[in-house]
Structure formats: C-alpha cells, structure tokens
Motif scaffolding. Structure first.
Motif, short mmCIF file in Angstrom:
data_model
loop_
_atom_site.label_atom_id
_atom_site.label_comp_id
_atom_site.label_asym_id
_atom_site.label_seq_id
_atom_site.Cartn_x
_atom_site.Cartn_y
_atom_site.Cartn_z
N PHE A 188 -2.30 11.53 -0.68
CA PHE A 188 -1.17 11.73 -1.87
C PHE A 188 -2.28 10.48 -2.38
O PHE A 188 -2.86 9.54 -2.65
N TRP A 189 -1.51 10.37 -4.29
CA TRP A 189 -2.20 9.84 -5.53
C TRP A 189 -0.36 9.41 -5.73
O TRP A 189 0.28 9.93 -6.54
N LYS A 190 -0.37 7.97 -6.18
CA LYS A 190 0.86 7.27 -6.66
C LYS A 190 1.80 7.36 -5.27
O LYS A 190 2.71 8.04 -4.99
N VAL A 191 2.50 5.52 -5.36
CA VAL A 191 3.91 5.69 -5.17
C VAL A 191 4.66 4.92 -4.98
O VAL A 191 3.97 4.31 -6.41
N CYS A 192 5.93 5.80 -5.28
CA CYS A 192 7.12 5.13 -5.76
C CYS A 192 7.74 3.81 -6.23
O CYS A 192 8.71 3.23 -5.39
N LEU A 193 6.49 2.79 -6.67
CA LEU A 193 7.06 1.42 -6.34
C LEU A 193 6.11 1.08 -7.73
O LEU A 193 5.29 0.77 -8.03
N LYS A 194 6.45 -1.26 -7.77
CA LYS A 194 5.84 -1.69 -8.48
C LYS A 194 4.98 -3.12 -8.02
O LYS A 194 6.16 -3.22 -7.54
N PRO A 195 4.28 -3.26 -7.56
CA PRO A 195 2.52 -3.13 -8.40
C PRO A 195 2.27 -1.88 -7.58
O PRO A 195 2.37 -1.93 -7.09
N GLY A 196 1.13 -1.32 -8.75
CA GLY A 196 0.23 -0.74 -7.82
C GLY A 196 0.50 0.67 -7.37
O GLY A 196 0.29 1.02 -6.00
N TYR A 207 -2.29 -8.31 -9.16
CA TYR A 207 -1.13 -8.19 -7.97
C TYR A 207 -0.85 -7.43 -7.33
O TYR A 207 -0.70 -7.20 -6.31
N GLY A 208 -1.00 -5.75 -8.74
CA GLY A 208 -1.12 -4.64 -8.28
C GLY A 208 -2.17 -4.57 -6.72
O GLY A 208 -1.81 -3.82 -5.70
N TYR A 234 8.64 -5.29 -6.40
CA TYR A 234 8.67 -5.92 -5.13
C TYR A 234 7.75 -6.98 -6.23
O TYR A 234 6.91 -7.25 -6.70
N VAL A 235 8.53 -8.39 -5.93
CA VAL A 235 8.37 -9.39 -7.10
C VAL A 235 8.03 -10.36 -5.59
O VAL A 235 8.80 -10.71 -5.04
N ARG A 236 7.13 -11.36 -6.86
CA ARG A 236 5.84 -12.43 -5.39
C ARG A 236 7.48 -13.47 -6.15
O ARG A 236 7.65 -13.82 -7.00
#
Length: 400
Positions: A275-283, A304-305, A349-351
């Motif tokens: 796979f390439w690209k996961v539906c999330l932020k960051p990274g 952070y990603g 995903y917020v730190r």
C-alpha cells in the motif's frame, strides 16, 4: 492499494509480519525487558529451609500455654542464630533459641515469638503471651516449591521476575530474540550533529528520533544511516543490511516530488508494494511493502508525520514480532480541554498531554514541527468528517 484506512493498513501489516520464534540464552544481568521463551520451573524450594519471619525466640508453643505479662513463663535460652547461620541445638521443653529474621528455624521449634512480647532475656527469657503451633513459622517452600511453574513463557522479564530467577539460583534464561530493525533516513539536505551546515542543509532529527524510540522499545538496531537522494544508493544500503534485519524502517522520499526516491527504490529492489497512502494526518503517504520477505515501512520525512506513524504503524508490527502486547498503545476517553477548531476530512492525530481524564494540546500540530512533541504523552483522535471539536468535548485518546 492507495489511500486506505488505518484499519485496513493495520490488517495488511498484521498479515505480513511474523512473531520471531528464534531463541537465545542470556545472562540474568541481560534479561531485563526480554520475553521468556519457555516456562520457568523452580529449581529449589523457596525458602529452602524453614525460616524465621521476625526477630525473636524459637520455641515450642506448648511452653507458652497460659503465659501473660502478669504471669510470664520463663525459658532457658540455649543458643542464638542469625540469617546465614544455623543452630545445632534442638528445642526441648523449657528451652528457647534467640533467632533473627531469615535464620533457619531450629529442630524442635514449632513457632517464633516476636521479641517485643518478651523481656529480651539473653540467658533466660520471660514470655509475655501464648502462641499456637506454627504461628510466625515460615515453612520451606512457602513461596514456591521445587518443580512449580513460577513464570510462564511469554512473560516480559521485569524486576520481580529477576528476583524470582536469582532466588532459585538461575544464572541464565531462555528468551526470544529481539527484532532487529534497519533504519534509513533519506535526504541530500541531511547532516549529522557536529557537522557544519551548508546552505539549505538541516540536522537529521528523524533518524535519531527513530533510533531512540527503538531503544526505548527495547529493539535491536541492525544498522542506521543517512542516505542522499539517490535511489541506487538507498537500494544498495537496504540490500547490504536487510539480511541481518527483521524490519526495515525508512523516513523521507515517500510523496510525489522529484526527490521522493522511495518509489524508485522499491522498484530497484523488486520489492512487493502492498500500500501507499493511508487516510490520516499527519504522515499520509506511508509506503508498505516486502523486500525478500522482510516488512519495509517507509515513513514521511516530516518529523511529526514520522513520529505519529511510528506509533500508529510501526509500533503494532514490533509488538507482534516481539511478542510484546504491552507495546501496543492504549486508547482511553478524555475531556479535550483545548479543543481543535479545524475541520478534518480524514482522521487526524493531534499531539497532546493526557492527565487524569483530561487532555490538552501541546502547541502547533504542523507536520514539520517536532518541538511540540516534547512532553507529549498521547495523540487526540479527531474523527474523519469533523467540523471542529469544542473545548470540553470527550474524545478518544491514544496513549503513547
């Protein structure tokens, strides 16, 4: 596969990694944090002899019958015994032996009277209370008996386990081998600390952040290095070290720019991309594939990603490989004191900092900002489709 959900990505990772079943013997000094490969059976009784649990007098309970402070019984003290020694004298009616905590209980004694219930006599002792047989008496094998299973296979060895192993005389223990991780950071702009920075150059925080996290998680590092943005060089580095590695983790070069080399690296290696690209932020633009059967996870180059997906994607793989369920991050509910007013098309995903059922944001959540990870102990999960989170709302939080 492109643009998959995190749950799908985790399932693909699960299907393509294996628990390491190779074992080795390590010394007790090296065993802390390791995972036991077999049940541990007691080699001896513990304690190996009846011992005193307190400072006082070893005697026969029958000699204390009816004794009180007002009408004490007097017994002749015939010996004194300390931990590490033993008495060759035997208790007979009318006698007592002075004894200290941990000392072997002499033959003929069936109880220990604590010294506070006596006059502390040296030649003759006055007994101020009565005892029952076997009172204050620690039997041989009271902790565990020879042959008993004292630690199960799969347990992670901590301080208590070390204490048990040493207590029965073990000098080594059979454990599973730790996963060996190959780490590569890509970027011609990257420099090691201590090197002078030229125009457009930066120090490589990602490489050392990832290696530090591997050490915190008690993984072995087979090799780690910066590789410039040359696909052939990156492929050569992976080829050189993959044979001694169980997992390959890279950072940088995963997006769509001219210098995002990991797509070419995968082709040069003839790796099987899953796979390439996961539906999330960051990274989001993480790549996962297999090279010679070894999982290869290519993380974002944004600090952070990389940090977030190290926990979201790499950590579960290592937990499975190492047989370490304790390594999995734990999800809890918490009141979000700070709130997060941005809308989120994908899960974000917020730190943050979690404390006693509450969580607050640590500062900037931009992918390129690493300093706000300092003191961070969790990530707040902002669901896909959110139009913003007001302060005081309850949210899912992933504890790190």
């Amino acid at each position: 596969m492109t643009g998959i959900l995190l749950t799908q990505a985790l399932e693909i990772l699960h299907q393509n990694c294996r628990k390491i079943d190779e074992t080795e013997y390590v010394s007790i000094e090296e065993a802390v944090g390791r995972v036991l490969a077999e049940d541990v059976h007691a080699l001896i009784d513990q304690p190996p002899f009846p011992r005193s649990p307190l400072d006082g007098y070893a005697l026969s309970a029958g000699d204390t019958e009816g004794s009180s402070k007002e009408r004490p019984v007097s017994l002749k003290v015939i010996d004194e015994v300390f931990a590490g020694g033993f008495s060759e004298r035997r208790i007979v009616p009318g006698t007592a032996i002075r004894i200290m905590t941990g000392a072997p209980i002499p033959d003929g004694a069936d109880c220990i009277l604590k010294q506070e219930d006596t006059d502390y006599g040296m030649d003759t002792v006055k007994i101020y209370t009565s005892l029952k047989p076997w009172q204050n008496y620690c039997f041989a094998g009271d902790d565990y008996k020879k042959g008993m299973t004292v630690i199960r296979a799969g347990a992670r060895i901590g301080a208590a386990e070390i204490g048990v192993l040493v207590g029965m005389g073990s000098t080594s223990v059979k454990v599973f081998r730790r996963p060996r991780v190959l780490i590569m950071s890509t970027g011609s702009e990257l420099r090691e600390p201590g090197e002078p920075l030229g125009p457009g150059q930066i120090y490589d925080s990602n490489l050392h952040m990832i290696t530090a996290q591997m050490r915190i998680w008690d993984m072995d590092i087979s090799a780690y290095s910066i590789v410039h943005d040359e696909p052939d060089d990156a492929a050569a580095f992976i080829r050189e070290h993959a044979g001694q590695s169980d997992l390959i983790v890279t950072t940088g070069g995963v997006s769509v720019g001219k210098k995002d080399i990991m797509h070419d690296v995968m082709k040069i290696l003839d790796a099987h991309q899953l796979f390439w690209k996961v539906c999330l932020k960051p990274g989001s633009p993480t790549i996962f594939g297999l090279y010679e059967g070894k999982p290869l996870i290519a993380l974002s180059g944004n600090p952070y990603g990389a940090a977030a997906n190290l926990h979201l994607l790499v950590r579960p793989v290592l937990a499975e490989m190492a047989g370490r369920p304790d390594l999995m991050p734990r999800k809890v509910r918490a009141v979000y004191d700070s709130g997060f007013l941005k809308s989120s098309k994908v899960t974000r995903y917020v730190r943050g900092v979690y404390d006693n059922g509450h969580v607050k944001t640590t500062g900037s959540n931009e992918s390129g900002v690493l300093s706000t990870m300092v003191g961070c102990n969790c990530m707040v999960i902002i669901p896909a489709g959110s139009t913003g989170v007001e302060p005081g709302e309850e949210m899912d939080v992933l504890l790190l």
